[in-house]
Each structure stands twice: as structure tokens, then as C-alpha cells.
Design a protein around this motif. Sequence first.
Motif, short mmCIF file in Angstrom:
data_model
loop_
_atom_site.label_atom_id
_atom_site.label_comp_id
_atom_site.label_asym_id
_atom_site.label_seq_id
_atom_site.Cartn_x
_atom_site.Cartn_y
_atom_site.Cartn_z
N GLU A 229 0.84 -1.15 0.01
CA GLU A 229 -0.17 -0.06 -0.03
C GLU A 229 0.94 1.34 0.11
O GLU A 229 0.66 2.06 -0.64
CB GLU A 229 -0.99 0.10 1.20
N ILE A 230 1.97 1.10 0.90
CA ILE A 230 2.60 2.35 0.76
C ILE A 230 3.62 2.62 -0.33
O ILE A 230 3.90 3.80 -0.92
CB ILE A 230 3.69 2.49 2.16
N LEU A 231 4.05 1.65 -1.14
CA LEU A 231 4.64 1.70 -2.35
C LEU A 231 3.63 2.27 -3.28
O LEU A 231 4.36 2.54 -4.63
CB LEU A 231 5.41 0.54 -2.87
N GLN A 232 2.53 2.17 -3.39
CA GLN A 232 1.57 2.94 -4.34
C GLN A 232 1.52 4.40 -3.91
O GLN A 232 1.28 4.99 -5.14
CB GLN A 232 0.28 2.05 -4.10
N ARG A 233 2.05 4.93 -3.01
CA ARG A 233 1.91 6.45 -2.55
C ARG A 233 3.24 6.84 -2.81
O ARG A 233 3.43 8.02 -3.03
CB ARG A 233 1.35 6.47 -1.44
N HIS A 234 4.38 6.20 -2.50
CA HIS A 234 5.78 6.75 -2.22
C HIS A 234 6.71 5.76 -2.93
O HIS A 234 6.37 4.40 -2.96
CB HIS A 234 6.13 7.05 -0.93
N THR A 235 7.70 6.29 -3.38
CA THR A 235 8.87 5.31 -3.95
C THR A 235 9.79 4.59 -2.89
O THR A 235 9.58 5.02 -1.58
CB THR A 235 9.85 6.04 -5.02
N ALA A 236 10.36 3.68 -3.27
CA ALA A 236 11.52 3.24 -2.06
C ALA A 236 12.18 4.15 -1.60
O ALA A 236 12.85 4.30 -0.37
CB ALA A 236 12.01 1.94 -2.71
N ARG A 237 12.73 4.76 -2.48
CA ARG A 237 13.80 5.84 -2.53
C ARG A 237 13.19 6.85 -1.30
O ARG A 237 13.78 7.31 -0.05
CB ARG A 237 14.24 6.77 -3.63
N GLN A 238 11.92 7.56 -1.45
CA GLN A 238 11.24 8.48 -0.51
C GLN A 238 11.41 8.01 0.79
O GLN A 238 11.39 8.43 1.86
CB GLN A 238 9.98 8.87 -1.23
N LEU A 239 10.65 6.58 1.03
CA LEU A 239 10.73 6.00 2.04
C LEU A 239 11.97 5.70 2.86
O LEU A 239 12.16 6.20 4.33
CB LEU A 239 10.17 4.50 1.84
N ARG A 240 13.20 5.53 2.05
CA ARG A 240 14.47 5.66 2.80
C ARG A 240 14.86 6.97 3.09
O ARG A 240 15.39 7.00 4.38
CB ARG A 240 15.35 4.81 1.74
N ILE A 241 14.67 7.97 2.49
CA ILE A 241 14.96 9.26 2.92
C ILE A 241 14.14 9.45 4.13
O ILE A 241 14.83 9.93 5.16
CB ILE A 241 14.57 10.27 1.80
N ALA A 242 12.88 9.37 4.15
CA ALA A 242 12.23 9.57 5.55
C ALA A 242 12.80 8.90 6.60
O ALA A 242 12.95 9.32 7.80
CB ALA A 242 10.72 9.02 5.19
N PHE A 243 13.45 7.75 6.56
CA PHE A 243 13.97 7.02 7.70
C PHE A 243 15.31 7.54 7.91
O PHE A 243 15.81 7.74 9.22
CB PHE A 243 13.98 5.39 7.55
N LEU A 244 16.11 8.04 7.01
CA LEU A 244 17.31 8.67 7.14
C LEU A 244 17.24 10.00 7.70
O LEU A 244 18.00 10.38 8.55
CB LEU A 244 17.92 8.96 5.75
N THR A 245 16.21 10.76 7.60
CA THR A 245 15.90 11.93 8.22
C THR A 245 15.58 11.88 9.93
O THR A 245 15.80 12.78 10.51
CB THR A 245 14.75 12.93 7.68
N GLN A 246 15.36 10.70 10.30
CA GLN A 246 15.17 10.19 11.79
C GLN A 246 16.33 9.54 12.40
O GLN A 246 17.08 8.90 11.60
CB GLN A 246 13.92 9.68 11.74
N ILE A 247 16.66 9.75 13.55
CA ILE A 247 17.43 8.97 14.47
C ILE A 247 17.16 7.47 14.40
O ILE A 247 16.13 7.28 14.84
CB ILE A 247 17.77 9.45 15.90
N TRP A 248 17.97 6.55 14.26
CA TRP A 248 17.82 5.31 14.01
C TRP A 248 16.88 4.50 15.07
O TRP A 248 16.10 3.57 15.04
CB TRP A 248 18.67 4.24 13.37
#
Length: 780
Positions: A438-457
Motif C-alpha cells: 500500500e505504501i509503495l503505491q503512494r511513495h517510492t522506495a527511495r522516498q521511504l528510505r529518505i524519510a527514515f534517514l531523516t530520523q535517528i535510527w
Amino acid sequence: MSVQQPPWKIPERTTPEPVLKIYNSLTRTKTEFVPKNGRHVKWYNCGPTVYDASHMGHARNYVTQDILRRIMTDYFGYDVHFVMNITDIDDKIIVRARQNHLLEKFRTETKSLSPELINRILSAWRSHVQAKVGRALSESDRPRGGEEVTAWPRLTEQVQDKAWKQECLKRDEKFDMHFSSAVRTLSAVHTAQSRLDNGQTGLDAAHQLIDESRDILAQSLDSQFSATVTDPAIPRSLAAFWEGQFFKDMDRLRVREPNTVTRVTEYVPEVVAFVEKIIRNGYAYEAEGSVYFDTKAFDNAEGHDYAKLEPWSKGNRELLEDGEGALSKKNGSRSASDFALWKASKPGEPSWPSPWGPGRPGWHIECSVMASAIFGDNMDIHSGGIDLAFPHHDNEIAQSEAYHDCGSWVNYFIHTGHLHIEGLKMSKSLKNFITIDEILQRHTARQLRIAFLTQIWNAKVDFSESLMTGEVRGLELTLNNFFTVVKALVNQARTDFTKSDGCHHYDTPETELTNCLLESQSKFRAALCDSFNTPAALDVLRELVSKTNVYINSRGKTLNVSVVENCARWVGQMLRMFGLGEGENSEIGWGQDEHESGGIINREEILMPYLRQLSSFRDGVRRFAIEKSDSALKDILALCDKLRDVDLIPLGVALDDQEGQSFPYGQALVKLVPPADLIRARDEKRAQVEAKVAKKAAAAEAERLKRQQKLEKGRIPPQDFFKPPNIEEGTYSSWDEDGIPLTDRDGKELSKNQAKKVRKDWENQKKLHVEYMTWKDKSG
């Protein structure tokens, strides 16, 4: 005497190199990372329990672990052996597989909609309300047995009260899920009863009732018939299917495959041997066919401590029970904190032979056995989600140290933080999860990874649409534009690489930008050494891109392309290191495109020679049009614009006209951009223009209507304005020669204020009538 070289001294380090420190859950601090064996790193990661679709919680955990792994291997250069398990036998898998099987069997055997079917489901609904919904209700709100249906309207009204609902959620966090299931099922029952009353008894109606009440019906069927499900292939096939889907989802998210994958069903003999040794070492005991770990004996033993990660959670019954699973009954355990190493199987559960009778592995034991089989008595890193810290990881540590008789089985425990969706904790058990599909229909894998990179792991992540459409999309667009411009500049420079204007183009601005690159590289390393601080590392890249853009925009023809290229290549290399792109390290940007056939193609290498010729043609046509003033000038320029705005866009080519003193003939800058982006940008621009035109037209139409309405008011001559039918009959009884009222309906002379008001209204109408007659004369 022979000639000798002068003495040489080792240089003194002026700036110390940062050392990698990792937030270690065993210390709750950032500690220096010291692998035991040179640069070889043993890393075990807790994998999924495969019984349903992968969701955003999995994406958060496994994409984040993939980022950390890539940093360790691709940036710091460690040789990592990355092992991940698959839990393919577990209470959740058994229950889900059994319920699916029983529900499908029930559905197949049902041939029509009948009173018996409705009553069967209504009975399951009543049990659900008592057992599941009732768990969260106060004693006064809980309906008595047999009164569930009559009490339901009251409960549906009460649930609208936020304070009342919040109290229910405090008693049971799954209240919302259970209540929603009850609402859905009862609605389906009412619909089915209505159809039955109207004589609709077909198979479709029966199946619709079953499908809409499946959650509650499946639980009821399982409680009644669980012991009849004896085929071990049923849970195995469910686990195998969802394991395959999990790895497909991980591939779509660009998560690297583990070096080694282990499955608990493949290690059952090793589990039995592992448990036997723990018993021999004095830290486990058998009870009624199950084997339990003796937490008190272990905790009291010299050199051992139970619950190293969360000692404050030792007595948390809720966590302990959740860790044991829905099917577990602690028959014969000596303490509430003791946990099952081996579970005696009940009817309807898969089993394997053991010295204690037919049974299956406990949940916690599997990771200890498989990790020990691969790594032995110690590993460098163990990772997983923070929700596994207690009791799962604490139990892992205890039973492994009991088996190996060692004081430290894991050197560094790292836990990824919780995922919240729009502020609410996401949980598969609460059914408020978003699947990866469902989420990959709204956002790309790159965008999801960027979102996680912007947060402390290891911090809580609040995933929201505002994050994706704001910071994530903004950063991606900034980098896209940067790489597009730099690649165009590099390609342009290579076209004229034999030409030199006799200047080195390496002055103060070039020195400053080069120093900025070197400083950025140092800051980037410092950020990653600070427990993989990816938000700070991204800020370093963002700042370098910004300063490089400033340099590009300020230098004109004196721009040194090689300095810009150095910055862009390093930024791209770091982004690919994070897993944001693919391709060779020498690539500028995210990386190369993957062709539909699976091979990597260099799109620029294939297309650019042709596009340069096309661009040169356009440059020449524009140059002639600008230099010569003739009747064809506008047509030639329009043709150029058509080439730029229409013909080249589907090819993914953007032509930016470079104007100014440095480019007196308007030389175009050629960019390769994904066609979809160009088409979207063009359509958005068109839509904006059309919207602006439409808005202007609408405003003009509104103004025209307003004007016309005003003029229409002037249609009535002022002398008739206060006479019927323009006013109610009998309002006034006499008027003067201009039609202005003198007396009211009773013949009484108008008061001074009344006379003043009607005079004013008459003057306004006279003015409107003059305007109306003027407009009518002009339009007629």
C-alpha cells in the motif's frame, strides 16, 4: 662515507580522526565499537514472524537495519557476516493458519443463507462481545449474558464519547479493533436477516455474511475445532507463502539480502540439544512435557544477570505473557518470569519428537540456537526492534549465556525505535497497519528510505504525509535539480574539452568550494561515527549542495566544472552508500537506471550524442532569428519553443535557455530528466495557466452578472417604483407627480423620517433607471 638520505619523521596528526561509537542497549550509552576479530563483524538480526503481509513497521526496522549495515560495509569498510532468522513456527502462525483453514472449510461447506448460519454467527458475535469487547468495559457497562444484542445500541452510543472510549483503551489497547469487528459483524448479520426475510437464500449472500464476519467467526471455529487440524503442512504452507512475500517486499525496498538466512523449522534437532545442555547446566527444568528456563537460578548464579537490557521489566506480567504466545499455558512453571524453551504440543499444533515428548520450540530459543550455530559463543552485534528488547532479547541473552556458560553473548545490542503513523503507534495486532504494498503505491522506495534517514535510527519515528510531501519530497527535488544541472554542465564541458581560454579557472571561489567539500567529508564522517547520525549526515550533504549551487550561479563562464563535478560525485556516492540509488561509484547522481530486462543501462551515453545535435540545430535557428529581423522571426522562435515544450518532453529532455552576457546567442543547457517528471511539470504549468485564465474569466463573468443585476434593478421607472406591483398593494394611498409616496395605507401623511427615506430610495432608483436606459440604448 656513503651518501645517505636525511632523516624522516612521522607526521604529527593535527586533527584526530573520529572513532565509531554506537548506542548500545546494554549500556544505554554511545560506546566505542570494537569488533573482536579485526574488521570482521558477526551480526545477527531478528527476522520476521511470517503469518501476514509485511507492513510499515517491517519497513522501518529492516530498511533502517539495511542502512546501518551499508554504512558499516560500504563506508567504514567492515567485513560483515549478516545473519537473519525467519520465524516459521510460532503461536501466531499456528493460530492464523488454523483459522484460515477452518474458515475456508466452513465457507466451502456452506451452500445457502439459512437461519442456522445467521444464528451460528450471532452466537460467535455474542461470545466475542463478552470475551473481547467486554474485557475493556467497566463492570457497569458490561452486558449480561444473553443481553448483548439489546445492550449494543447503548454501547455504540457510548463509544462516541471520547473520554469513555479512552478509559476502555486504557483497560485494553485492542478495544477499538475488537469493537470495530463487532460492529462489522452485527451489521452483516442484520443485512443477512433482511435478505433471508425477503427470500434471498443464495450462495453469494451466505458467503458475503461469512466474509464480513470472518474475524469473529474464525475465532469461534478455532475454539471449537482447533484439535481437528492435524496436518503440519497447513502452518508450513502459510509461513512459506508469507516468507516469499516478505523477501519480495524487501527487494522492492532495496534491502540487501542477508548473507545467511536461518529458519527455526530447519534447526529443531539443534534446539533439542541446546535445551538439553541448559538443563544439564542447571538453568532449566521439565514440567508436564514442556521445558522452562529457571530465571531465578540463573539470576542468582555468579557471573550471570537476568534481563540485562531491561532489568526494570522483570516483573511485567503483560510483557511476559505476550512473549510466551497466545497458545501457551504455563503448566508446572515455578515462577511467572520463567519462560518456555520447549512447549508440549496440544492437539491442533505441530510437533517434533523430543526427550520430553512431542512438542515444539519456544519463541525465544530459536534465535539463541541459530545464532550460536553460525557464530558460536559470542557475536559483535545483535539487532532488532525496540519492542523485542524485553522479554525476547533478554531471554535470548540469558539462555545463550546459560548454554555457553559465558558472561557476554552479545557485545553490542542495537534496537530500532517504534514507528508511529500520524501520531499513533502502528501494530499488526491492533490492525492499524499500512502494508508495504500500500505504501509503495503512494511513495517510492527511495522516498521511504529518505524519510527514515531523516530520523535517528533508535528514536521513535512519526511517519506522516506531511513528512513525505514536505521534507522528503523537498530534499529529493533539491538533489534531482542539482544532479540534473551538474550532469548537463559536465556533458557540455566535455563537448568542448579541447578548447581552452588560457585561464586556469582556479581562484578564490574554487579554493573555497574545494575546502567546503573537504570539510563536508570530515563532518559527514563525524556524523556517522556519532552512532550513525544520518539526519546530521544528510544536513552536511544538503549544505554542500546549497553552496555548490551558489557557486554555479555566481561564476558564469569562469565556472570550473571539475570542482563542481567533484562535489556532485561525492554527494552521489554517499547517497548510493545509504541505498538511495544504484550504479557505479563514478556516476553523478542517484545512479544508473535499471532496464525492464533487469540489466543496467547508461541512458546518457546512448541518447546524449543525438540530443546534442538536436540542441545545436535549435541553437542555430534561434541565433538566426535573433540576428535577422524578417517576417519569419516569430515563427522560428515559436518552432523552437515547440521543440522545447512539446517534442522533447516525451524523450525526457529539458532545454533551459541560458540568457545573459555570457551567452549572447541563447545557448541551451541540455538536461536529461525522467519523462514523467517533465510531463507532470508541463501539465502542472498548463493547469496553472488554465486555472489563472479560468479564474480571470470567472471573475469577469461574476462582475458582468453583478453589473447586469444592478442594471436590472433600474428597469423600473422611478415614478412606478413605489406603486404596485413593485410593492405590496395598499402600502401607500397617495403619491406626488413624480410617484413619491405622500400618505400611508390609512391616508395618514408620512412622517418626516419616512418621507426622507422614500425620497432617498426614489433618487437611487432614478439614477439606476438612467443607467439602465443608457445601457439599453447602447446594446439595442
